[in-house]
Design an enzyme around this catalytic site. Structure first.
Site, PDB file in Angstrom:
ATOM      1  CG  ASP A 155      -5.760  15.810  51.944  1.00 60.39           C
ATOM      2  OD1 ASP A 155      -4.727  15.134  51.802  1.00 60.39           O
ATOM      3  OD2 ASP A 155      -6.325  15.940  53.040  1.00 60.39           O
ATOM      4  CG  ASP A 358      -0.473  12.721  52.682  1.00 60.83           C
ATOM      5  OD1 ASP A 358      -1.535  12.885  52.066  1.00 60.83           O
ATOM      6  OD2 ASP A 358      -0.188  13.318  53.737  1.00 60.83           O
TER       7      ASP A 358
END
Ligand SMILES: *[C@@H]1O[C@H](CO)[C@@H](O)[C@H](O)[C@H]1NC(C)=O
Ligand SMILES: *[C@@H]1O[C@H](CO)[C@@H](O)[C@H](O)[C@H]1NC(C)=O
Length: 479
Positions: A155, A358
């Site tokens: 992440d 992201d």
């Protein structure tokens, strides 16, 4: 330099198959060649065999690169996954996309302050927290001495790394590998409450640390979908590859964990704040990493820490920081074209709220005006195909039941610095042959940040030169 292999968390529920551009490796290679050729010729459309868009059931990981210190990266619910094979428990496409929306909501309305974490999860604030999506890519690392394998959600939108830990004083969810047991490791130690590291937790978890009776610093992190992890803040030896070992890596040893982490052992934070692995290894790897997210659940990509030299086709756009959202990687989208035609969108449409890249957001989110211009241009060029019902986040869907091939307009993003990135792999999101949707969504208003998501990043070499303040994109690094 350490390269980890990234994994694609893919799903295939019995009723609803959700496919991105999945194909056999061979098929994909052919496709890729075809794409390149057509590209040179016209640069506007790509033709796919529909069958190449359907999910594969056999794992054919990409050949290992020459980088000795590579970590493999996989999608979580595909045939290559060691963590998400439990089909009965795999989330449906609808669940993945609703978690994607939770993540986007928490990115777009990030709480700036938080009350102290209480002992009971019931007292954690509702509907707020760090972003956590369906977490559909993971890497496998080794922790402790002797080292134990752990697959962690990968992440770039968060900083704090944690894994479930014995004795699971609160509760642990099911994971594929054995839950890490600090008492079996000779290199584990707790962080004390009055240490400088303990006070860094606040910015990385948005929650003030607490202190146990044994003077151990206690972290708590809550995500936007109400998943959470609470436990001891600790340090431990982290082994990425046989030659890349990080001593005293700060992480959360989670005693009470809940959420949609399904099968994985926790989370690896690659954000840009203090406690992220990027920051903790800045001496060793110079705040430099790159990855390739595989487009298919049946192949693998990689995560590389450190600069091992990038492909010659990688072009760099400035990486920007916003003091209000210090963990995120901001970039500047300037324009979008569809089938070779630039959309007429004023630059200010993108600059109003800015854009981030992201790894954890699945579907790219655009300002409403940009999305509607994209949709208009796309539907005009897709007129010959019958439409299908809207579904989940998507309002522009097609039924390809009667087709064996489909010709799609190339969608191209221009980033500041003259960087053009053609999206090949993430134009459509396939639920089934009779329902495939334009894989983008509009933000609810013009003031929310745009997000360049992981479906659109697939197969690209994405290079984060954080210290150098730039982000690179190159084509065709993995399949
Ligand atoms: C870490 O701290 C917890 C809580 O204080 C304690 O129970 C545990 O034994 C400690 N572990 C080590 C290795 O010191
Ligand atoms: C596919 O072809 C059949 C037979 O011509 C037709 O009945 C059906 O409506 C078509 N389906 C779509 C989605 O176009």
């Amino acid at each position: 330099m350490a390269t980890l292999s990234t994994s694609f968390f893919f799903l295939s529920s019995s009723l609803l198959l959700f496919f991105l551009l999945c194909s056999s490796k061979e098929g994909y290679a052919l496709e890729a060649r075809k794409i390149t050729e057509r590209h040179l010729l016209q640069h506007t459309h790509i033709t796919f065999e529909i069958s190449s868009l359907l999910p594969a059931s056999v794992c054919s990981p990409s050949p290992k690169g020459n980088k000795r210190a590579s970590l493999k990266l996989f999608h979580r619910y595909g045939p290559c996954s060691q963590v998400g094979q439990d089909k009965a428990n795999a989330p449906t496409a609808a669940q993945i996309l609703s978690h994607d929306q939770y993540r986007v909501d928490s990115i777009q309305s990030r709480p700036s302050t938080k009350n102290g974490l209480q002992d009971s999860k019931a007292t954690l604030p509702a509907n707020s927290g760090r972003p956590l999506g369906a977490g559909n890519y993971f890497v496998t690392v080794r922790l402790g001495t002797p080292p134990k394998e752990l697959s962690l959600v990968f992440d770039t939108g968060s900083d704090f790394t944690w894994t479930q830990c014995q004795p699971c004083l609160g509760s642990c969810y099911q994971q594929k590998q054995a839950i890490f047991d600090p008492s079996q490791s000779s290199t584990y130690s707790n962080i004390t409450c009055n240490s400088a590291q303990c006070s860094q937790l606040r910015s990385s978890t948005s929650t003030s640390p607490r202190c146990s009776s044994g003077n151990t610093c206690i972290y708590g992190i809550q995500y936007g979908d109400q998943s959470f992890s609470i436990g001891y803040f600790a340090k431990e030896k982290l082994t990425l590859t046989s030659t890349d070992v990080i001593n005293d890596f700060l992480f959360g040893c989670g005693q009470d964990n809940e959420g949609l982490f399904r099968g994985t052992a926790g989370l690896l934070g690659l954000g840009r704040e203090q406690l992220s692995i990027v920051s903790q290894t800045s001496q060793k790897y110079g705040k430099y990493f790159s990855y390739c997210l595989p487009s298919s659940s049946s192949s693998s990509g990689f995560l590389t820490l450190g600069n091992s030299g990038v492909s010659s086709n990688v072009k760099f756009t400035p990486l920007l920081t916003k003091p209000k959202s210090p963990s995120f990687y901001f970039i500047e989208i300037e324009a979008i074209s569809v089938g070779g035609k630039a959309l007429s969108i004023d630059k200010s449409v993108f600059s109003t709220a800015g854009s981030i890249i992201d790894s954890g957001t699945v579907i790219t989110r655009l300002p409403p005006n940009a999305y509607s211009a994209l949709r208009t241009a796309f539907t005009q060029q897709m007129k010959k195909y019958p439409r299908a019902q809207p579904i989940s986040l998507f309002d522009t869907c097609y039924d390809f039941t009667n087709y064996t091939t489909v010709s799609l307009p190339v969608i191209s993003f221009s980033f500041s610095g003259g960087v053009n990135v053609d999206i090949h792999s993430g134009i459509l999101y396939f639920f089934s042959q009779s329902q495939a949707c334009l894989a983008f969504a509009g933000n609810r208003d013009a003031n929310t940040v745009a997000i360049f998501g992981n479906v659109q990043q697939q197969t690209l070499e994405v290079v984060y030169d954080v210290a150098g303040g730039k982000l690179g994109f190159g084509a065709g690094k993995c399949s």
